[in-house]
Write a protein that holds these residues in place. Sequence first.
Motif, mmCIF file in Angstrom:
data_model
loop_
_atom_site.group_PDB
_atom_site.id
_atom_site.type_symbol
_atom_site.label_atom_id
_atom_site.label_comp_id
_atom_site.label_asym_id
_atom_site.label_seq_id
_atom_site.Cartn_x
_atom_site.Cartn_y
_atom_site.Cartn_z
ATOM 1 N N MET A 125 38.207 56.189 29.967
ATOM 2 C CA MET A 125 39.165 55.119 29.689
ATOM 3 C C MET A 125 38.445 53.987 28.950
ATOM 4 S SD MET A 125 41.470 53.048 32.365
ATOM 5 C CE MET A 125 42.363 54.527 32.863
ATOM 6 N N THR A 126 39.109 53.459 27.966
ATOM 7 C CA THR A 126 38.498 52.370 27.200
ATOM 8 C C THR A 126 39.340 51.123 27.341
ATOM 9 O OG1 THR A 126 37.882 54.034 25.610
ATOM 10 C CG2 THR A 126 37.545 51.749 24.985
ATOM 11 N N CYS A 127 38.702 50.083 27.695
ATOM 12 C CA CYS A 127 39.422 48.814 27.847
ATOM 13 C C CYS A 127 39.689 48.211 26.487
ATOM 14 C CB CYS A 127 38.606 47.843 28.685
ATOM 15 S SG CYS A 127 38.412 48.408 30.362
ATOM 16 N N TYR A 166 28.047 25.249 52.987
ATOM 17 C CA TYR A 166 27.603 26.176 54.023
ATOM 18 C C TYR A 166 28.518 26.239 55.243
ATOM 19 C CZ TYR A 166 23.365 25.988 51.258
ATOM 20 O OH TYR A 166 22.474 26.056 50.219
ATOM 21 N N TYR A 215 34.391 30.108 52.750
ATOM 22 C CA TYR A 215 34.277 30.503 51.328
ATOM 23 C C TYR A 215 33.660 29.407 50.453
ATOM 24 C CZ TYR A 215 37.628 33.816 53.197
ATOM 25 O OH TYR A 215 38.244 34.745 53.985
ATOM 26 N N LEU A 225 39.096 39.322 33.090
ATOM 27 C CA LEU A 225 39.048 39.997 34.390
ATOM 28 C C LEU A 225 37.674 40.591 34.651
ATOM 29 C CD1 LEU A 225 42.423 41.921 34.836
ATOM 30 C CD2 LEU A 225 41.393 40.255 36.379
ATOM 31 N N VAL A 276 35.072 39.804 37.627
ATOM 32 C CA VAL A 276 34.493 40.834 38.502
ATOM 33 C C VAL A 276 32.971 40.677 38.549
ATOM 34 C CG1 VAL A 276 34.054 43.309 38.716
ATOM 35 C CG2 VAL A 276 36.360 42.483 38.209
ATOM 36 N N PHE A 301 27.497 37.454 45.436
ATOM 37 C CA PHE A 301 26.909 38.040 46.643
ATOM 38 C C PHE A 301 25.385 38.077 46.572
ATOM 39 C CE2 PHE A 301 31.207 39.766 46.857
ATOM 40 C CZ PHE A 301 31.524 39.508 48.184
ATOM 41 N N SER A 345 47.045 50.059 32.526
ATOM 42 C CA SER A 345 45.979 50.937 32.995
ATOM 43 C C SER A 345 44.610 50.400 32.580
ATOM 44 C CB SER A 345 46.173 52.353 32.459
ATOM 45 O OG SER A 345 46.147 52.313 31.040
ATOM 46 N N ASP A 346 44.544 49.689 31.439
ATOM 47 C CA ASP A 346 43.273 49.127 30.992
ATOM 48 C C ASP A 346 42.739 48.122 32.006
ATOM 49 O OD1 ASP A 346 43.414 50.587 28.759
ATOM 50 O OD2 ASP A 346 44.225 48.975 27.498
ATOM 51 N N HIS A 347 43.631 47.439 32.671
ATOM 52 C CA HIS A 347 43.214 46.395 33.614
ATOM 53 C C HIS A 347 43.021 46.924 35.029
ATOM 54 C CE1 HIS A 347 45.181 43.216 30.804
ATOM 55 N NE2 HIS A 347 44.015 43.675 30.362
ATOM 56 N N PRO A 373 39.134 46.668 36.443
ATOM 57 C CA PRO A 373 38.724 45.312 36.861
ATOM 58 C C PRO A 373 39.514 44.790 38.045
ATOM 59 C CG PRO A 373 39.150 45.397 34.490
ATOM 60 C CD PRO A 373 39.499 46.722 35.019
ATOM 61 N N LEU A 374 40.829 45.089 38.055
ATOM 62 C CA LEU A 374 41.652 44.620 39.181
ATOM 63 C C LEU A 374 41.228 45.289 40.476
ATOM 64 C CD1 LEU A 374 45.201 44.372 37.603
ATOM 65 C CD2 LEU A 374 43.885 42.522 38.632
ATOM 66 N N LEU A 389 38.232 46.505 41.157
ATOM 67 C CA LEU A 389 36.941 45.929 41.549
ATOM 68 C C LEU A 389 37.120 44.542 42.161
ATOM 69 C CD1 LEU A 389 34.762 46.997 38.488
ATOM 70 C CD2 LEU A 389 34.612 47.878 40.813
ATOM 71 N N LEU A 390 38.068 43.827 41.577
ATOM 72 C CA LEU A 390 38.341 42.478 42.074
ATOM 73 C C LEU A 390 38.837 42.524 43.519
ATOM 74 C CD1 LEU A 390 37.910 39.888 40.524
ATOM 75 C CD2 LEU A 390 40.344 39.822 40.040
ATOM 76 N N ILE A 402 35.986 43.132 45.748
ATOM 77 C CA ILE A 402 35.210 41.883 45.919
ATOM 78 C C ILE A 402 35.878 40.967 46.924
ATOM 79 C CG2 ILE A 402 34.494 39.754 44.738
ATOM 80 C CD1 ILE A 402 34.069 41.532 42.241
ATOM 81 N N LEU A 449 35.382 42.301 50.361
ATOM 82 C CA LEU A 449 34.013 42.039 50.805
ATOM 83 C C LEU A 449 33.819 40.574 51.176
ATOM 84 C CD1 LEU A 449 31.927 44.176 48.271
ATOM 85 C CD2 LEU A 449 32.120 44.535 50.737
ATOM 86 N N LEU A 450 34.482 39.737 50.401
ATOM 87 C CA LEU A 450 34.396 38.308 50.636
ATOM 88 C C LEU A 450 34.951 37.958 52.021
ATOM 89 C CD1 LEU A 450 33.347 36.099 48.766
ATOM 90 C CD2 LEU A 450 35.705 35.629 48.134
ATOM 91 N N PHE A 451 36.108 38.564 52.328
ATOM 92 C CA PHE A 451 36.719 38.357 53.648
ATOM 93 C C PHE A 451 35.760 38.824 54.745
ATOM 94 C CE2 PHE A 451 40.990 38.078 51.601
ATOM 95 C CZ PHE A 451 41.385 36.905 52.221
ATOM 96 N N GLU A 488 32.876 36.560 55.166
ATOM 97 C CA GLU A 488 33.257 35.316 55.833
ATOM 98 C C GLU A 488 33.397 35.528 57.336
ATOM 99 O OE1 GLU A 488 33.262 32.403 54.496
ATOM 100 O OE2 GLU A 488 33.940 31.406 56.313
ATOM 101 N N ARG A 508 29.552 36.251 58.770
ATOM 102 C CA ARG A 508 28.445 35.316 58.530
ATOM 103 C C ARG A 508 28.274 34.344 59.702
ATOM 104 N NH1 ARG A 508 29.235 29.899 56.335
ATOM 105 N NH2 ARG A 508 31.455 29.445 56.223
ATOM 106 N N ALA A 562 22.367 24.189 55.438
ATOM 107 C CA ALA A 562 21.901 25.484 54.940
ATOM 108 C C ALA A 562 21.330 26.294 56.100
ATOM 109 C CB ALA A 562 20.835 25.270 53.877
ATOM 110 N N LYS A 580 15.842 27.116 52.174
ATOM 111 C CA LYS A 580 16.682 26.011 51.690
ATOM 112 C C LYS A 580 16.832 24.924 52.750
ATOM 113 C CE LYS A 580 19.341 28.451 48.271
ATOM 114 N NZ LYS A 580 20.543 29.224 47.974
#
Lengths: 302, 609
Positions: A1-3, A60, A64, A197, A201, A208, B7-9, B12-13, B15-16, B19, B22-24, B27, B30, B72, B77
């Motif tokens: 697939m190509t973006c 800290y 988030y 986008l 990402v 992280f 479909s092109d997006h 990234p969507l 993966l987003l 992310i 993972l962020l949740f 949080e 931690r 910190a 740090k």
Amino acid sequence: MTCSFFQSQGGSSFFSDRFGRSLAILSWWAFIIALVSGIVLSFNYRPWGNVYLALSKLTYQFPYGIFFRKLHYLSGQCFLLFALAHMSEHFLRRTFLHMKPIEWLRLVSAFFLSFPLVFTGFILKGDKEGIFAGEVMVNLAREIPIVGAGLAMLLLKPGEDFFLRPYLHHTVTLPLLVIFLLGGHRRRLFLEKGLGLLLLVILGVLTFFYQLPPDIPPRAEIAGITGPWFFHGIQLLLRYGSPLMVGILWPMTPISFMLALAFPLVSSFRQFWILTGILWVIHLIVLCVAWFLLPILAGVSG
Amino acid sequence: MKPGQKSDHFIPLFLLMIIVALLFLHEVIRKKIPPGSPDGCAMCHETNTDPSVSHPVAVMGCAVCHMGNPFALDKKKAHLGLIRNPGSLQVAQKTCGQPECHPDLPGRVKKSLMATNQGILSVMQNLWPHNDAESVQNVRQLTALPTGRSMALDHYRKMCGGCHLWRPRYPQLGEIGKRGGGCTDCHIQELVCLNSDLSQKKFNHPELTTHIPDENCLKCHNRSARIGLSYYGRFESEGYGTPYQHGEPGPRQLSGNRFYLELPSDVHHSKAGLTCIDCHTEKGIMGDGKEYQHQEDQVDITCNTCHTPEYRLKDPDPDLTRRLLRGNGRETPVNAGPFILSPKESPMYNLKAVSDGKLKLFRKRDGKEIVFSGVLNPKIHKAEYHRRLSCQACHSAWIPQCYGCHENLFLQASQKDWLTGEKSPGRWTEGRSYLRFRRPTLGINSGDSIGPFAPGCQVYIEVFDQKGRHQPEESHRHLVMAGFDPHTTTLKVPDCEGCHLDPKILGLGTGALKITEKGLVFDPVYQAAASGLGIDFPLDAFESPDGTPFQLASRKNSRPFNKEELDRITRVGLCVSCHDKYDDKIFNDFNDSFLRFQAGEVACRKEVP
């Protein structure tokens, strides 16, 4: 697939067209990401009181907080770097010869404003480096003949409201100016969501792993306090030269030359273009030397 | 939207979304600092005790004093810019002296004598072999100088420079490990944390206090004038450790392998249990913002402050009063003003008039009431002929006297420089001729009053070159008598003859004094010719019978008695064995009485020697 962002737009100079456009898109989306993450941060950021303590708490302790701060920092740096790359690409291709002067002026001005935008963000850290940066900024502004004192007052008011004006410039004045100057750009670039986008990402993943540069406690006795990375050359020269010469005229010269290229009377001279390029190269060399020398000099004096 | 763009997006969507997930997760898992915490230090370090009642960790946190990045949780740090000892004078203005806390104090302390050592430095630079080009005003300047190696400054660096407030506090055992550290040099109760392992989560924080224990003063003030020891009735003895116990040296030991004998302590200690801070005010100790050259200029207290009080402060600042009295949770009960002011305008809130000339003092460490008298017997204490006498001249029971300070410099060896912490060429050793205790020699001090004097110091410097050979041409000597308050106050004072006819008190030295028609004749016990010290006068003689000074005085304008004064004192001495009452008529106008006696108008009841 190509973006979509890898797809050729056609034309004779594939690399330049595609690459240059991608840089513009990345710079724009980096700006948007910085803008949005900055808005999120601003809910808990206060430019008064113990800013360092508040920012440490925001980073800290708040949910988030560290993520949004890293995202804001990284996107801000990306904005500056992509804008620099985009501008360089335009400069090297001498596109100013085919642009309306006003378009080139707006582009260069937006590029120029990206530096104070990042610089004021650096001040707002509220740490020792931020406070020093603010003091250097206002002292340099005072060096400008006639308008210096007034300009310094507009930029920063020493005392309890030290961070208030840089905050206003960082969150309101400068972003609005950049948005205005990008003019037609922004309508075109908004449509290029794919690259935006992808950038989001990549920056998201980076948050992280990437460690923010440490915030140095304002009261700490630490040698080697430096400004933002692009300011290191000036910081080095300020050790040896007069503030007006090396703090104001030195950085303004290549920018002025770039602005002058908007006018056919000037841009028609190839030598002027070469001279401008040489100036940028010298700046780059000084910057590289400063990155190398400043830690050594700090060790000596510290 | 173009066909296919959705479909092109997708990637990234997708993966987003990962992310964000993972962020949740991050949080959730931690480490979080509890809400309301002043900082995040307690996540790793938890102190069992607060530094003090007024410095609660739960409210103030740690970073407010120790700096670092307060929230910190990453060690590197969090510890950036961290200060182990916030009291250190190098950082005190930013820690203890930050605007919200004690902003005026570090500046004052830095100018105080305990920080500058200006008194020691100025005396040494004036009297010891010294190059004027290297002269410094204070220890801070000397520390910053790469030079400063004259004999005076080298000796200071290696023998004296370990006792000043700029000295960093090192985790060393013994007395030396307790010295230095700026504010914490005095304001710390115990050094329980000195060698604590901070990698352990729980530890005991050193206790801060404004009720300074005497031990904190004595850890430094136990040499030279030795006033800390004398106040407690400890006389540093010759070092034999006698009287022996079970065949071993006795238990009365001091730091540096020294021993002491027990003598009567100062009456303020023996009768009232007063500690140093009960008399010495914060301005006197921490300075008033001015740099003084000598301690008598900085000290903010005299005997008269309490015993002849002046109620000058009628309208004290109630907030300040309350704050001072409630310091560290102990409130000293006081009535409403007026209050006594010290010479440097320090309100003496712990001192109140009661009635009938009685006063009440509340001890600062425990608030206990001590009732005492002001100056009794005005006839005695206000007698015109004794107007120049300081209180200490009569009321000092004894004074430690260290005769002959023998300083040897061995250039082939090296010694630690207290200011740099590094060894440098040249090693000093110290010895003395002998130590004595007895009532002090009197002389005229810089304030033109008569006060106690003791050797301070009688320096003999001998230099030995790189091969250990004596270099007589570099030898140097200066003999100095210093005036100071010995801190051995006693209620019982000597009788009249005890001063007027005692050659030691008069400054002539130990021996037999005869008053003849031709003048004073003195036969000393000390045989100067046999001493080997190259002097033709007794080591304990301040002046000759004709008033010629034998030794220097440590202050400008201070001196031994001159001939006229000696004659006047001893002339009275002839009469006081019989006329031993202050209200004796001959003292109404002694000169007139004496003239009448000489003219034969009045007979003497006793044969004049």
